[in-house]
Design an enzyme around this catalytic site. Sequence first.
Site, PDB file in Angstrom:
ATOM      1  N   GLU A  57       6.275  -1.840   3.921  1.00 56.72           N
ATOM      2  CA  GLU A  57       5.506  -2.485   4.982  1.00 56.72           C
ATOM      3  C   GLU A  57       4.690  -3.615   4.378  1.00 56.72           C
ATOM      4  OE1 GLU A  57       3.110  -0.164   7.648  1.00 56.72           O
ATOM      5  OE2 GLU A  57       4.536   1.510   7.711  1.00 56.72           O
ATOM      6  N   GLU A 114       2.960   7.041   5.526  1.00 60.50           N
ATOM      7  CA  GLU A 114       1.607   6.896   4.992  1.00 60.50           C
ATOM      8  C   GLU A 114       0.868   8.227   4.818  1.00 60.50           C
ATOM      9  OE1 GLU A 114      -0.372   3.973   7.437  1.00 60.50           O
ATOM     10  OE2 GLU A 114       0.693   2.328   6.457  1.00 60.50           O
TER      11      GLU A 114
END
Length: 446
Positions: free
Chosen positions: A343, A223
């Site tokens: 995810e 991320e």
Amino acid sequence: MWDAERRKALYRSILGLASILAILYLNFGDKFRFPVILWQPRMGFISTVNSSHLFIDQETGHPLAINGWNSYWLMDQSIWAGPSRQRVSEMLSRGAGMGMTVCRTWAFSDGGPNALQTSPGVFDERVFQALDFVIAEARKHRIRLILSLVNNLNAFGGKAQYVRWAQAAGVNVTSTPDSFFSDSTIKGYYKDYVKTILTRKNSYSRVKYSEEPAIFAWELMNEPRCESSSSAAILQAWIAEMAAFIKSLDQKHLLTVGLEGFYGPKTSERAGVNPGVWADSLGSDFIKNSAIEHIDFASVHAYPDSWIPNADLEEKVKYLSRWVDSHVSDGEYILKKPVLFTEVGSSLHGQKQGLYDRDVLLKTVYDKIYQSTKKKQAGAGALIWQLMVEGLEGKEDEFSLVAWEHPSTYKLIVEQSCRLRREFEGGEMGRKISHSDPCSGLIPGQ
């Protein structure tokens, strides 16, 4: 007669050696390492060479669609022999038992207790052997790993730890964690780390990580965000530099960024797809970042419960559908690369008409992926965040679940594995893994 006697003697010798090795392994476990590669299945590397939209198994030449999961804690739990390490084996076995083929996990732990990298370029061999175990065990269960190389967040050190190391070394660097992306010393730390990982020889299998087919892909960062740079040029340059560096060391494995999938401020036509105006100020840009030459596939995350927390279930489903459609379309028509939703997380809410909200949201993604794979389009798979096993107190978060304790979610995962396999029957995903294959009886011809 003599040949028959010699054959019998040879069989007895082989059986005796196998028995000795089995006894040693059972009694001494992780302290006794014979080359487990002798017992590991043959696997092919994955590429996108022959297809801009789907993953290809180089061994069979067949396309693959991915149903998988996240368990970030595998290396951390593999440090200690006994019940802790057994939980890792159990999770990989359970994942394979649900028909899943890819697991994403951390290949980093920077500073702090039980760190893999205790200081720049200094590694704890005990922890490295834990990562060795994860990779060898994954291959045993025919699970491929996406290995993330550093965290944007502070958990397990992250980019902030690299900045603290540079400051402690007297480097004139600002305290903002985003210095990670621009400072030459810190970039050198990261490159040294990556080189050590890629050139590591597994202490169990004796196979170099760069030669290990059980590694599905490397991920630059979990991320990545560069909030101090509204232009996003710094993050874009960092991705390009590090992607080229990794490919200079390893041409066999795929590479992805680790993006959440937010569109940048210059992608005005997609501004409405972001979950809020905050998402275009994080320094990342899905299309621009993913288009970099050495990035093989695009990564996307999906957390409607966190991103639009005040919306009801119907609104979240509508948002999630648009989020998936937009990124699959970008992969298909702009990037011409596979898109993997690495995810997909949802809290375990109350039930509505017998189904958890989590199931409704997960099924939304699964259905979109399935339709994309049927059309041989860019939506190539999804990985649920995150799966656990019993006894992992302290590792859970609001999105964690022990799947087999939630029958409806468990069934949903297995059904997705099986219908994706059906689309590619004849390839690796079309073969039975064992007599306990969950898709036995569900797929024609088996």
